[in-house]
Design a protein around this motif. Structure first.
Motif, PDB file in Angstrom:
ATOM      1  N   GLU A 198      28.812 -46.169  50.059  1.00  0.00           N
ATOM      2  CA  GLU A 198      29.021 -44.604  50.619  1.00  0.00           C
ATOM      3  C   GLU A 198      30.219 -44.782  51.347  1.00  0.00           C
ATOM      4  O   GLU A 198      31.245 -43.655  51.579  1.00  0.00           O
ATOM      5  N   LYS A 219      37.845 -43.284  54.359  1.00  0.00           N
ATOM      6  CA  LYS A 219      36.164 -44.064  54.667  1.00  0.00           C
ATOM      7  C   LYS A 219      36.637 -45.630  54.285  1.00  0.00           C
ATOM      8  O   LYS A 219      36.645 -46.499  54.967  1.00  0.00           O
ATOM      9  N   VAL A 256      25.438 -51.181  50.113  1.00  0.00           N
ATOM     10  CA  VAL A 256      25.087 -49.018  49.882  1.00  0.00           C
ATOM     11  C   VAL A 256      26.479 -48.913  50.943  1.00  0.00           C
ATOM     12  O   VAL A 256      26.462 -47.686  50.580  1.00  0.00           O
ATOM     13  N   GLU A 257      26.693 -49.825  52.380  1.00  0.00           N
ATOM     14  CA  GLU A 257      27.580 -48.815  53.159  1.00  0.00           C
ATOM     15  C   GLU A 257      29.166 -49.006  52.708  1.00  0.00           C
ATOM     16  O   GLU A 257      29.877 -48.242  52.675  1.00  0.00           O
TER      17      GLU A 257
END
Length: 255
Positions: free
Chosen positions: A12, A209, A8-9
């Motif tokens: 994201e 990111k 999930v990280e």
């Protein structure tokens, strides 16, 4: 060991976004999940596995006193790569790759020697005896050399491995490392050929990111290994100062 991110990280952070399907490289197919609206999607499960292997290698390398050179000259990645390398105590190149850094290190070593000598003389005020014009020229030389070799000023030999943030952007670094047989860890987006990479990390190499996440983890692994190396060296030094392990000492003579 460095705590790897969850799936999930990674999602994201945009790790899974590749390039347009028209720009893909067939050798990256095994790392791809599919495509969406003309964009390749990287399989983050393969990213996670590859990341674990790369981080383990980084830690093992620095834990035995090895150095890993961080390379990232892409505009949005340069400051991220520099910060991670500095925190880990590793050399880095984020301005421009100097041809021969790996294949002709003796020439680079001369530049490093010149740079450190000028810095030392400047810091000690030894350049004050020259005219203002000469001092200005020395300052310009220091600034020029800082940009060229500042990040590798403490690199006394060819590194044990190299971490490249974008092998398309820094293809010369990859070519030199390959030629010298230096282990390569690299982020591999959907548009590159990973065949020359020892530890490919399939991931987005454009999004800030994603870059921050991957580069940061590599930096942490290097730092953990280096800290371990320094701790072991300190313990060894302490043992030697105390006369060595008890079973290595000469037995006391009987009175």
């Amino acid at each position: 060991m460095v705590k790897v991110p969850t799936l999930v990280e990674m999602l994201e952070a945009g790790v899974h976004f590749g390039h347009r399907t028209s720009k893909w490289h067939p050798k990256m197919e095994k790392y791809l999940f599919g495509s969406r609206q003309g964009i390749h999607i990287i399989n983050v499960e393969t990213t996670l596995k590859a990341l674990e292997e790369a981080l383990a290698f980084c830690k093992q390398t620095t834990a035995r006193g090895g150095q890993i050179l961080f390379v990232g000259t892409k505009k949005q990645a340069a400051s991220i790569v520099e910060a991670a390398a500095k925190d880990a105590g590793m050399p880095y190149i984020t301005k421009r790759w100097l041809g021969g850094t790996m294949t002709n290190f003796s020439v680079i070593a001369q530049l490093l020697k010149r740079f450190k000598d000028l810095k030392r003389r400047h810091e000690k005020g030894e350049l004050g005896k020259y005219t203002k014009l000469e001092q200005l020229k020395f300052s310009e030389q220091i600034k020029m050399l800082e940009d060229k070799v500042g990040g590798i000023q403490d690199m006394t030999r060819i590194p044990d491995a190299i971490f490249i943030q974008d092998i398309h952007k820094d293809k010369t670094a990859l070519a030199e490392a390959t030629r010298r047989g230096i282990k390569v860890i690299a982020i591999c987006d959907s548009n590159v050929n990973p065949k020359d990479i020892d530890y490919p990390i399939p991931a987005n190499d454009d999004a800030v990111k994603a870059i921050t996440l991957i580069v940061g983890l590599v930096g942490q692994a290097c730092k953990q290994g280096k800290d371990e190396w320094e701790a072991n060296r300190s313990r060894l030094a302490g043992t030697l100062l105390q006369g060595g392990p008890r079973d290595m000492r000469k037995p006391q003579e009987k009175k």
